[in-house]
Design a protein around this motif. Structure first.
Motif, short mmCIF file in Angstrom:
data_model
loop_
_atom_site.label_atom_id
_atom_site.label_comp_id
_atom_site.label_asym_id
_atom_site.label_seq_id
_atom_site.Cartn_x
_atom_site.Cartn_y
_atom_site.Cartn_z
N GLU A 88 0.83 -1.21 0.00
CA GLU A 88 0.00 0.00 0.00
C GLU A 88 0.86 1.25 0.00
O GLU A 88 0.54 2.23 -0.67
CB GLU A 88 -0.95 -0.01 1.20
CG GLU A 88 -2.09 -0.98 1.05
CD GLU A 88 -2.97 -1.09 2.27
OE1 GLU A 88 -2.52 -0.72 3.39
OE2 GLU A 88 -4.10 -1.58 2.13
N LEU A 89 1.97 1.22 0.73
CA LEU A 89 2.89 2.35 0.74
C LEU A 89 3.47 2.58 -0.66
O LEU A 89 3.52 3.72 -1.13
CB LEU A 89 4.02 2.10 1.75
CG LEU A 89 5.09 3.18 1.83
CD1 LEU A 89 4.50 4.47 2.40
CD2 LEU A 89 6.25 2.70 2.68
N CYS A 90 3.86 1.49 -1.32
CA CYS A 90 4.41 1.61 -2.66
C CYS A 90 3.37 2.08 -3.67
O CYS A 90 3.68 2.87 -4.57
CB CYS A 90 5.01 0.28 -3.12
SG CYS A 90 6.54 -0.15 -2.27
N SER A 91 2.15 1.60 -3.54
CA SER A 91 1.12 2.02 -4.50
C SER A 91 0.70 3.46 -4.27
O SER A 91 0.31 4.16 -5.22
CB SER A 91 -0.09 1.10 -4.43
OG SER A 91 -0.82 1.31 -3.24
N ASN A 92 0.78 3.95 -3.03
CA ASN A 92 0.42 5.34 -2.74
C ASN A 92 1.54 6.31 -3.07
O ASN A 92 1.27 7.47 -3.37
CB ASN A 92 0.03 5.49 -1.26
CG ASN A 92 -1.27 4.78 -0.95
OD1 ASN A 92 -2.11 4.58 -1.82
ND2 ASN A 92 -1.43 4.37 0.30
N ASP A 93 2.77 5.87 -2.99
CA ASP A 93 3.92 6.73 -3.27
C ASP A 93 4.83 6.00 -4.24
O ASP A 93 5.72 5.25 -3.85
CB ASP A 93 4.65 7.07 -1.97
CG ASP A 93 5.64 8.22 -2.14
OD1 ASP A 93 5.87 8.63 -3.30
OD2 ASP A 93 6.17 8.68 -1.13
N VAL A 94 4.63 6.25 -5.52
CA VAL A 94 5.34 5.52 -6.57
C VAL A 94 6.83 5.80 -6.52
O VAL A 94 7.64 4.92 -6.86
CB VAL A 94 4.74 5.87 -7.96
CG1 VAL A 94 5.51 5.21 -9.08
CG2 VAL A 94 3.28 5.49 -8.02
N SER A 95 7.23 6.95 -6.05
CA SER A 95 8.67 7.25 -6.00
C SER A 95 9.40 6.28 -5.05
O SER A 95 10.56 5.94 -5.28
CB SER A 95 8.90 8.69 -5.56
OG SER A 95 8.39 8.90 -4.25
N ILE A 96 8.75 5.85 -3.99
CA ILE A 96 9.36 4.87 -3.09
C ILE A 96 9.54 3.54 -3.81
O ILE A 96 10.59 2.90 -3.72
CB ILE A 96 8.50 4.68 -1.82
CG1 ILE A 96 8.52 5.96 -0.99
CG2 ILE A 96 8.98 3.50 -0.99
CD1 ILE A 96 7.59 5.94 0.20
N ALA A 97 8.52 3.12 -4.55
CA ALA A 97 8.61 1.86 -5.28
C ALA A 97 9.67 1.92 -6.36
O ALA A 97 10.36 0.93 -6.62
CB ALA A 97 7.25 1.53 -5.90
N GLN A 98 9.86 3.09 -6.98
CA GLN A 98 10.86 3.21 -8.04
C GLN A 98 12.28 3.09 -7.49
O GLN A 98 13.19 2.75 -8.23
CB GLN A 98 10.69 4.55 -8.77
CG GLN A 98 9.49 4.55 -9.69
CD GLN A 98 9.25 5.91 -10.33
OE1 GLN A 98 9.58 6.94 -9.75
NE2 GLN A 98 8.66 5.90 -11.51
N LEU A 99 12.46 3.35 -6.21
CA LEU A 99 13.78 3.16 -5.61
C LEU A 99 14.15 1.67 -5.55
O LEU A 99 15.33 1.31 -5.60
CB LEU A 99 13.82 3.73 -4.19
CG LEU A 99 13.75 5.25 -4.06
CD1 LEU A 99 13.63 5.64 -2.59
CD2 LEU A 99 14.97 5.89 -4.69
N VAL A 100 13.14 0.83 -5.45
CA VAL A 100 13.38 -0.60 -5.30
C VAL A 100 13.32 -1.34 -6.63
O VAL A 100 14.17 -2.17 -6.93
CB VAL A 100 12.35 -1.22 -4.31
CG1 VAL A 100 12.56 -2.70 -4.15
CG2 VAL A 100 12.41 -0.51 -2.98
#
Length: 131
Positions: A63-75
């Motif tokens: 949910e954190l990654c889907s709400n803040d795509v920039s965090i997911a893009q780091l991974v």
């Protein structure tokens, strides 16, 4: 034949031919079996509770990654349709968690019933030992 063999085995284990000694040993074994079953069931409850906590952590991260795509893009490297993958994954893990939560609730009910059954057997054994 099984009953006779069990009775002979109990008599041999009790080192007595008195019915009261044989019955006492039989009841003690029943209590021991119930205690081991209760312990096993409690262990499974702990395992399922840990699994629910693990699934909650996965869901929270997704949910954190889907709400803040920039965090997911780091991974990971994201494509344009990866937002749907996050949503599908969240729904999938939530359905698994819901099943595990329901299973845990049912196991707790069964654990309560097993505890009551064990307590009744222990009370009966205590009354029998008092004779």
């Amino acid at each position: 034949m099984d009953s006779l063999a069990r009775l002979l085995e109990l008599g041999y284990s009790a080192n007595s031919v008195l019915a009261i000694d044989i019955m006492r040993l039989g009841f003690q074994r029943e209590v021991q079996e119930e205690r081991s079953w209760f312990s096993f069931l409690y262990g499974w409850c702990v395992h399922v509770a840990d699994r629910v906590a693990y699934l909650d952590a996965i869901i929270q991260e997704l949910e954190l990654c889907s709400n803040d795509v920039s965090i997911a893009q780091l991974v990971v490297e994201l494509r344009s349709d990866d937002g749907l993958v996050f949503i599908d994954s969240i729904m999938y893990f939530k359905s698994i968690r819901d099943f595990e939560v329901e299973k845990l609730a049912n196991m707790h009910l069964f654990l309560q019933a097993s505890r009551a059954h064990l307590e009744r057997r222990m009370q009966f054994l205590a009354r029998f030992n008092a004779m």
